[in-house]
Design a protein around this motif. Structure first.
Motif, PDB file in Angstrom:
ATOM      1  N   SER A   1      14.659  29.848  48.857  1.00 47.22           N
ATOM      2  CA  SER A   1      14.210  31.073  48.193  1.00 47.22           C
ATOM      3  C   SER A   1      13.984  32.249  49.135  1.00 47.22           C
ATOM      4  CB  SER A   1      12.908  30.787  47.412  1.00 47.22           C
ATOM      5  OG  SER A   1      13.105  29.774  46.457  1.00 47.22           O
ATOM      6  N   ILE A   2      13.217  32.039  50.183  1.00 45.72           N
ATOM      7  CA  ILE A   2      12.803  33.162  51.029  1.00 45.72           C
ATOM      8  C   ILE A   2      13.945  33.645  51.921  1.00 45.72           C
ATOM      9  CG2 ILE A   2      11.144  33.968  52.725  1.00 45.72           C
ATOM     10  CD1 ILE A   2       9.909  33.268  50.043  1.00 45.72           C
ATOM     11  N   LYS A   3      14.575  32.737  52.651  1.00 46.23           N
ATOM     12  CA  LYS A   3      15.601  33.109  53.625  1.00 46.23           C
ATOM     13  C   LYS A   3      16.775  33.867  53.010  1.00 46.23           C
ATOM     14  CE  LYS A   3      18.871  30.802  56.768  1.00 46.23           C
ATOM     15  NZ  LYS A   3      19.337  29.463  57.198  1.00 46.23           N
ATOM     16  N   PRO A   4      17.358  33.431  51.881  1.00 46.09           N
ATOM     17  CA  PRO A   4      18.516  34.155  51.337  1.00 46.09           C
ATOM     18  C   PRO A   4      18.179  35.565  50.867  1.00 46.09           C
ATOM     19  CG  PRO A   4      18.350  31.943  50.400  1.00 46.09           C
ATOM     20  CD  PRO A   4      17.068  32.201  51.123  1.00 46.09           C
ATOM     21  N   ARG A   5      16.924  35.807  50.463  1.00 47.19           N
ATOM     22  CA  ARG A   5      16.569  37.099  49.890  1.00 47.19           C
ATOM     23  C   ARG A   5      15.788  37.996  50.838  1.00 47.19           C
ATOM     24  NH1 ARG A   5      16.199  33.825  45.078  1.00 47.19           N
ATOM     25  NH2 ARG A   5      13.996  33.333  45.389  1.00 47.19           N
ATOM     26  N   PHE A   6      15.590  37.551  52.066  1.00 42.39           N
ATOM     27  CA  PHE A   6      14.820  38.337  53.018  1.00 42.39           C
ATOM     28  C   PHE A   6      15.575  39.616  53.376  1.00 42.39           C
ATOM     29  CE2 PHE A   6      13.544  39.266  57.499  1.00 42.39           C
ATOM     30  CZ  PHE A   6      12.230  39.618  57.214  1.00 42.39           C
TER      31      PHE A   6
ATOM     32  N   LYS B   1       7.130  43.492  52.893  1.00 46.09           N
ATOM     33  CA  LYS B   1       6.259  42.935  51.864  1.00 46.09           C
ATOM     34  C   LYS B   1       4.926  42.614  52.513  1.00 46.09           C
ATOM     35  CE  LYS B   1       7.704  39.929  48.921  1.00 46.09           C
ATOM     36  NZ  LYS B   1       8.290  38.742  48.276  1.00 46.09           N
ATOM     37  N   ARG B   2       3.908  42.582  51.701  1.00 47.05           N
ATOM     38  CA  ARG B   2       2.583  42.284  52.248  1.00 47.05           C
ATOM     39  C   ARG B   2       2.562  40.894  52.864  1.00 47.05           C
ATOM     40  NH1 ARG B   2      -2.488  42.454  48.287  1.00 47.05           N
ATOM     41  NH2 ARG B   2      -1.429  40.572  47.539  1.00 47.05           N
ATOM     42  N   ALA B   3       3.238  39.969  52.220  1.00 48.53           N
ATOM     43  CA  ALA B   3       3.280  38.601  52.742  1.00 48.53           C
ATOM     44  C   ALA B   3       4.323  37.800  51.985  1.00 48.53           C
ATOM     45  CB  ALA B   3       1.915  37.936  52.633  1.00 48.53           C
ATOM     46  N   TYR B   4       4.718  36.689  52.591  1.00 50.32           N
ATOM     47  CA  TYR B   4       5.589  35.698  51.964  1.00 50.32           C
ATOM     48  C   TYR B   4       4.779  34.416  51.849  1.00 50.32           C
ATOM     49  CZ  TYR B   4       9.190  39.058  53.251  1.00 50.32           C
ATOM     50  OH  TYR B   4       9.929  40.198  53.377  1.00 50.32           O
TER      51      TYR B   4
ATOM     52  N   ASN C   1      -5.054  29.418  47.634  1.00 50.85           N
ATOM     53  CA  ASN C   1      -4.538  28.724  46.452  1.00 50.85           C
ATOM     54  C   ASN C   1      -3.367  27.793  46.787  1.00 50.85           C
ATOM     55  OD1 ASN C   1      -6.415  30.033  44.783  1.00 50.85           O
ATOM     56  ND2 ASN C   1      -5.033  31.771  44.458  1.00 50.85           N
ATOM     57  N   GLY C   2      -3.454  27.147  47.940  1.00 49.14           N
ATOM     58  CA  GLY C   2      -2.461  26.153  48.321  1.00 49.14           C
ATOM     59  C   GLY C   2      -1.196  26.696  48.943  1.00 49.14           C
ATOM     60  N   SER C   3      -1.122  28.016  49.199  1.00 42.18           N
ATOM     61  CA  SER C   3       0.083  28.620  49.781  1.00 42.18           C
ATOM     62  C   SER C   3      -0.238  29.301  51.107  1.00 42.18           C
ATOM     63  CB  SER C   3       0.702  29.635  48.822  1.00 42.18           C
ATOM     64  OG  SER C   3       1.257  28.983  47.699  1.00 42.18           O
ATOM     65  N   LEU C   4       0.646  29.084  52.090  1.00 43.85           N
ATOM     66  CA  LEU C   4       0.512  29.715  53.394  1.00 43.85           C
ATOM     67  C   LEU C   4       1.147  31.100  53.339  1.00 43.85           C
ATOM     68  CD1 LEU C   4      -0.081  29.430  56.526  1.00 43.85           C
ATOM     69  CD2 LEU C   4       2.308  28.701  56.711  1.00 43.85           C
ATOM     70  N   SER C   5       0.405  32.119  53.751  1.00 38.77           N
ATOM     71  CA  SER C   5       0.951  33.475  53.769  1.00 38.77           C
ATOM     72  C   SER C   5       1.514  33.784  55.157  1.00 38.77           C
ATOM     73  CB  SER C   5      -0.118  34.498  53.392  1.00 38.77           C
ATOM     74  OG  SER C   5      -1.147  34.522  54.357  1.00 38.77           O
ATOM     75  N   VAL C   6       2.705  34.400  55.179  1.00 42.40           N
ATOM     76  CA  VAL C   6       3.388  34.756  56.422  1.00 42.40           C
ATOM     77  C   VAL C   6       3.742  36.231  56.357  1.00 42.40           C
ATOM     78  CG1 VAL C   6       5.391  34.322  57.874  1.00 42.40           C
ATOM     79  CG2 VAL C   6       4.319  32.423  56.661  1.00 42.40           C
ATOM     80  N   THR C   7       3.438  36.981  57.400  1.00 47.85           N
ATOM     81  CA  THR C   7       3.680  38.416  57.399  1.00 47.85           C
ATOM     82  C   THR C   7       5.165  38.745  57.552  1.00 47.85           C
ATOM     83  OG1 THR C   7       3.467  38.669  59.802  1.00 47.85           O
ATOM     84  CG2 THR C   7       1.424  38.769  58.490  1.00 47.85           C
TER      85      THR C   7
END
Length: 603
Positions: A303-308, A313-316, A333-339
């Motif tokens: 999901s993230i890599k193909p659409r980067f 964005k504030r975070a992924y 909420n169970g998700s790691l945020s990456v800048t």
């Protein structure tokens, strides 16, 4: 764009190209009917991808059972419900297996034996490659049988005479080609005979990409003699950079302008950096377990890599699988945020390395302007890479284009075009090739005196070992299938016959225009590529003068033919007429995973 010519053969034939990639693979084919113009078609359907019409690629992945048998391959291995099966813990996953074929000289701090997924226990890369080739050809059989008119009868009529074209990165050499041919034999694609081995052909991904671009991105009217283009094939494991100049448009003739390059900066290196980032960020916490890292990597890859993109964005967010919070680690909420900045750091090294390789090609041609740079391959679909590479190259005065058609099938299609129409008339030798010889000792030569430790008494006098005799020098323009010859005199003992000979083919990769006369012990500038073995029983004895009178000797020439694949022959004179005999190129496997790998005889 050129057109294929009428097939002049007398029997129906099939040509099948296989682009086995690090992450994804694809195939194209052409049916050759006598008196008809062949048409190149991609294989469009694979098991597990029935709901994805027009998807020309399949994941290069397999699962093995503990007994070594194949459990699942392709999309069914990558995206199926394998993890839900009761015996999942008894299965062994294999992906990125192609990287185990790479030459050692392409190793980097990111891509090397230590940090690529290991092969399944008890399996060699040739065996895994063979299993995947077998699967791919079975997919081709099914697709052609269902898609072509009277497809089953067509396949039955051609299955024993198929010509296979295997694509490989620019940096692959004879050893890698030989292992791929060995895999084709093991997979049952061709028999282990001279005729069978000759049905396996090779083309570099860069050259296949050129043929695709000529057919899909340029018109005959737009090609001007002297025009230069560059092809950048950004794949899963490697990025191949090739530069060409058009010499004529009718007939189309192209020459390499510099030696093709190959860098290990494909899309998997972005994955490697992402995995290292997650591990470092979460080390020592409960989220750093393999199961959680694997879940985040799946989200990154799908999901993230193909659409980067460049748009901040504030975070992924990457799900850890644990529905809780940890503000210190950036988990909510169970998700790691990456800048966005962290995400950029995963992609940037690949971009910088690709630009550096393009600049090197540009410098090798002394800054001569290029009309265009064509970006193809699976990694070319990445929005961030394309946008930033385009901007950077524009600053260098280079225009970047990405084909509108499926760039992911460029190599497979181009390989079929290469089979029919070889546009490249001259290539550039990327190293100096030669062989080891004994040199007659000259006491007046300081270089000879420095080698006295290897001096011995030969039939003709004092000789020095470890001499290097160049057959082909780096930077030489090589006409397609051009031959290079070096003549040697083999002095034999009067007590025994000389019916066989062998010669090392050695590459000099140092920076000197003229290689040293002798190969120093442990010198990293010399590398043995293979051994030429030949039957010389038909070569008549001649006489040479030795220390104590005439000696029996055989005068032969080692002939190297330099095309898409290195081939060898020996030649000799008989009653003033040149005679030729076959020779074998025997490659040593430095991994010790298989016996010496033998290329086909050159006829």
């Amino acid at each position: 764009m050129t057109e294929l010519k009428l097939y002049k053969g007398t029997a129906r034939k099939l040509v099948l190209s296989l682009d086995i990639g690090t992450t994804f693979s694809g195939m194209s084919y052409a049916v050759l009917d006598p008196g008809q113009v062949p048409k190149i078609e991609p294989v469009k359907r694979y098991p597990g991808l029935e709901d994805c019409p027009g998807d020309y690629r399949v994941p290069s992945e397999l699962y093995y059972r503990r007994d070594g048998s194949v459990h699942s391959v392709g999309a069914e291995a990558a995206w199926g419900d394998v993890e839900m099966e009761p015996d999942y813990n008894q299965l062994v996953h294999s992906r990125w297996f192609k990287l185990h074929l790479r030459p050692d000289n392409l190793d980097t701090s990111e891509v090397n034996k230590k940090n690529i997924p290991a092969l399944p226990a008890g399996k060699t890369v040739v065996q895994v490659f063979a299993d995947f080739l077998r699967y791919m050809v079975d997919c081709a059989r099914t697709y052609i049988s269902e898609s072509e008119a009277s497809g089953e009868l067509l396949w039955a009529s051609v299955k024993d005479t198929i010509d296979f074209v295997l694509c490989h990165p620019n940096g692959w050499e004879g050893l890698q080609q030989s292992k791929m041919r060995q895999a084709a034999i093991l997979a049952g694609l061709v028999p282990d005979t001279a005729e069978g081995r000759d049905r396996v052909h090779f083309v570099s991904e860069g050259e296949a990409g050129l043929h695709f671009c000529v057919q899909n991105c340029l018109t005959s009217e737009s090609i001007t003699p002297g025009e230069r283009i560059m092809v950048v094939d950004a794949g899963g494991g490697t990025v191949d950079i090739s530069s060409y100049v058009f010499k004529s448009s009718a007939p189309l003739s192209v020459e390499e302008t510099s030696s093709p390059d190959c860098v290990m900066l494909g899309s998997v290196t972005v994955n490697m950096r992402a995995q290292d980032f997650f591990k470092e960020r979460l080390t020592g916490s409960k989220y750093g377990k393999e199961v959680h890292i694997k879940r985040m990597m799946k989200e990154f890859e799908k999901s993230i890599k193909p659409r980067f993109t460049n748009e901040p964005k504030r975070a992924y967010y990457f799900p850890t699988g644990l529905m809780d919070n940890n503000s210190a680690l950036g988990i909510k909420n169970g998700s790691l945020s990456v800048t966005h900045e962290n995400m950029m750091s995963l992609f940037r090294p690949s971009l910088d390395g690709i630009v550096a390789a393009i600049k090197k090609q540009f410098q090798d041609t002394r800054g001569t302007p290029y009309t265009a740079v064509f970006l193809i391959g699976g990694f070319s679909a990445n929005k961030w890479l394309f946008t930033n590479l385009k901007t950077t190259l524009e600053q260098l005065g280079l225009r970047l284009y990405r084909p509108d058609t499926h760039a992911s099938k460029a190599v497979a299609d181009g390989a079929i075009w290469h089979y029919f129409e070889r546009f490249v008339s001259y290539r550039i030798a990327k190293a100096t090739y030669g062989t080891s010889v004994s040199v007659e000792f000259d006491p007046s030569d300081p270089e000879h005196r420095a080698q006295q430790g290897s001096m011995h008494l030969g039939p003709a006098g004092l000789m020095l070992d470890n001499g290097f005799s160049a057959i082909l020098k780096k930077g030489t323009r090589i006409r397609d299938d051009e031959e290079f010859t070096q003549t040697y005199c083999l002095v034999r003992s009067p007590l025994r016959e000389m019916n066989e000979t062998s010669s090392d083919i050695i590459a000099y990769t140092g920076n000197k225009a003229d290689p040293p006369t002798f190969m120093g012990t442990g010198s990293g500038d010399f590398k043995r590529l293979c051994v030429v073995r030949a039957d010389i029983s038909k070569v008549s004895d001649g006489l040479v003068m030795g220390m104590f009178g005439p000696l029996a000797a055989k005068k032969i020439s080692v002939v190297l033919r330099c095309g898409a694949e290195l081939q060898a022959q020996i030649s000799w004179l008989e009653d003033g007429e040149e005679k030729r005999g076959p020779a074998q190129l025997v490659y040593d496997d430095p991994d010790g995973a298989a016996d010496d790998v033998v290329s086909p005889n050159s006829s």
